[in-house]
Structures are given as C-alpha cells and as structure tokens.
Design an enzyme around this catalytic site. Structure first.
Site, PDB file in Angstrom:
ATOM      1  N   TYR A  17       0.845  -1.166  -0.027  1.00 47.04           N
ATOM      2  CA  TYR A  17       0.035  -0.087  -0.173  1.00 47.04           C
ATOM      3  C   TYR A  17       0.940   1.299  -0.005  1.00 47.04           C
ATOM      4  CZ  TYR A  17       1.155  -0.211   4.987  1.00 47.04           C
ATOM      5  OH  TYR A  17       1.822  -0.334   6.000  1.00 47.04           O
ATOM      6  N   SER A  19       5.341   1.897  -0.855  1.00 47.13           N
ATOM      7  CA  SER A  19       6.413   1.901  -2.079  1.00 47.13           C
ATOM      8  C   SER A  19       6.301   0.577  -2.554  1.00 47.13           C
ATOM      9  CB  SER A  19       7.718   2.376  -1.503  1.00 47.13           C
ATOM     10  OG  SER A  19       8.130   1.343  -0.306  1.00 47.13           O
ATOM     11  N   GLU A 107      11.381  -3.778   5.766  1.00 44.76           N
ATOM     12  CA  GLU A 107      10.305  -3.377   6.654  1.00 44.76           C
ATOM     13  C   GLU A 107      10.718  -3.244   8.094  1.00 44.76           C
ATOM     14  OE1 GLU A 107       7.952  -2.002   4.972  1.00 44.76           O
ATOM     15  OE2 GLU A 107       8.107  -2.775   3.141  1.00 44.76           O
TER      16      GLU A 107
END
Length: 232
Positions: A17, A19, A107
């Site tokens: 949602y 990069s 992440e």
C-alpha cells in the site's frame, strides 16, 4: 525480526500500500490491483532508514485500523470510502522464504506482520494477503499531525533511499494509476501542499517525474529496491 514461516508456501500473497506499489518485491509472478477494507492510510510512520535518518526521520505510510483511527483527533478527515487501494503480489513458490527474508529487512523500521483480506479490482475471489503495518504501539508511530507541517516535514526530509518528497509524489501517481477510484485524499492533499511549498521555494516537484526517477532506481544495480541492502 524473525522470518515468518506460518503461512503455506503453496500460495503466498503480499499486499503493498506504499512503496511496494511501484517498487515491487522480487520474484513475483502475479500483480493485481485492488483494495483492503477496515483501515485508513496515513503518513504517520517515521522513517529513519529509507526516507530520513535517525536524527532527522522522514515520514512514510502505515495502515491504521479504522475503529482505532475513529477514536483519534485527526486534522485530516477521511474520505467516505472504506477502501485502501494498493497491489497484491503472488510470490513464486520456490522463492517465498527468500522474499520473506528480504521483506523483513526492508520493513524492519517499526513494521510487523499481519494478514488481511484483499479484494481484487476485477471482482475476482478475495485473497488472503500478508501485509506489513506500523501499528500504534511501535516506537516509530507518530500519530495525528497537522497536514501543512507534515507536508513541510516531508519536503525537507531525505534518507539513503532518496528524498522523502519523491516517496509521496510517487505514491500519489502510482495510486492514480491503479483504478479510477483508487486515489487517496490524505495522500493527494499532502502532495498538493508539497507542490505548493516547492513552487514557493522555486523548486519543481511533479509526481510523474518523481515516479520516473524512483523506477530508474529500481532498475539500478546500485540501488535495487527501497532498502539499499542486499540479501546474501
């Protein structure tokens, strides 16, 4: 963060949602535009490793459960739609473990693994997807922010993955390309504010140019993907 191995490698789907919409993970064999429900997307996650630095963190998006968001005093009202648009990627079976490790590195700055139902834009059957979310209890979560100050902060920030403003403008452009209804008010309003700031300071910041620059970085052997890191 340890690599999650709880989901079957037979059919592994990832929802992006932020990069990930324009900088996809490696080894995917299907990419589908669509949306999830029950969340709002906000630039409320600090970025110390990609779009900022530890002493000057940038801002990137996270998902916030709508039920929790409704308890907050957000100066940026939500649009009426309950849909958060993005893209789902199916990862090649033989590469699932490698991609999970890659994503855990990409992440790592405050994001944790969750699962959500993804609705393809073409109304085909729903898909269960893995998604990385910076929840309100992580130390990089910033919470509600004044939109003008947030746009100014994004305009000024820069990190190893490039200017924070390129992330915002690329996200706006990428979302507009998914569906006639995939635009996001929060993202668009911040992008419009940033463009006005840029014009006032004599700069040029156009979404298409930012996205083109980001895509060139994806193709670069020196700057592969968002992390600027490698899985060895």
């Amino acid at each position: 963060m340890a690599v999650d191995t709880s989901i079957s490698t037979e059919e592994f789907w990832l929802f992006g949602y932020g990069s990930l919409i324009w900088k996809p993970p490696p080894h995917f064999d299907q990419r589908i535009p669509g949306y999830v429900t029950g969340y709002v997307r906000r630039f409320w996650q600090a970025s110390q490793d990609h779009r900022g630095t530890p002493d000057k963190p940038g801002r990137v998006v996270t998902l916030i459960e709508r039920s929790f968001w409704e308890t907050l005093s957000d100066p940026h009202p939500s649009a009426s739609s309950d849909k958060v648009w993005g893209t789902a990627y199916r990862i090649e079976t033989a590469k699932v473990a490698e991609v999970k490790e890659y994503l855990d590195i990409r992440e790592i700055n405050g994001y944790t693994i969750h699962y959500t139902d993804f609705h393809p834009a073409d109304a085909s059957p729903m898909i269960k997807t893995l998604v990385y979310i910076g929840t309100p209890d992580n130390d990089q979560f910033m919470g509600p922010q004044d939109p003008e100050r947030l746009a100014e902060h994004i305009y000024r920030s820069k990190g190893p993955s490039g200017p924070n403003k390129d992330y915002l403008l690329s996200l706006e452009t990428a979302l507009d390309g998914l569906s006639p209804e995939s635009g996001d008010y929060h993202v668009k309003d911040l992008a419009d504010r940033l463009k006005k700031i840029s014009e006032a300071t004599g700069g040029v910041s156009r979404g298409k140019e930012a996205l083109d620059h980001e895509l060139k970085k994806v193709d670069s052997t020196d700057e592969q993907e968002e992390t600027e890191k490698r899985i060895l």
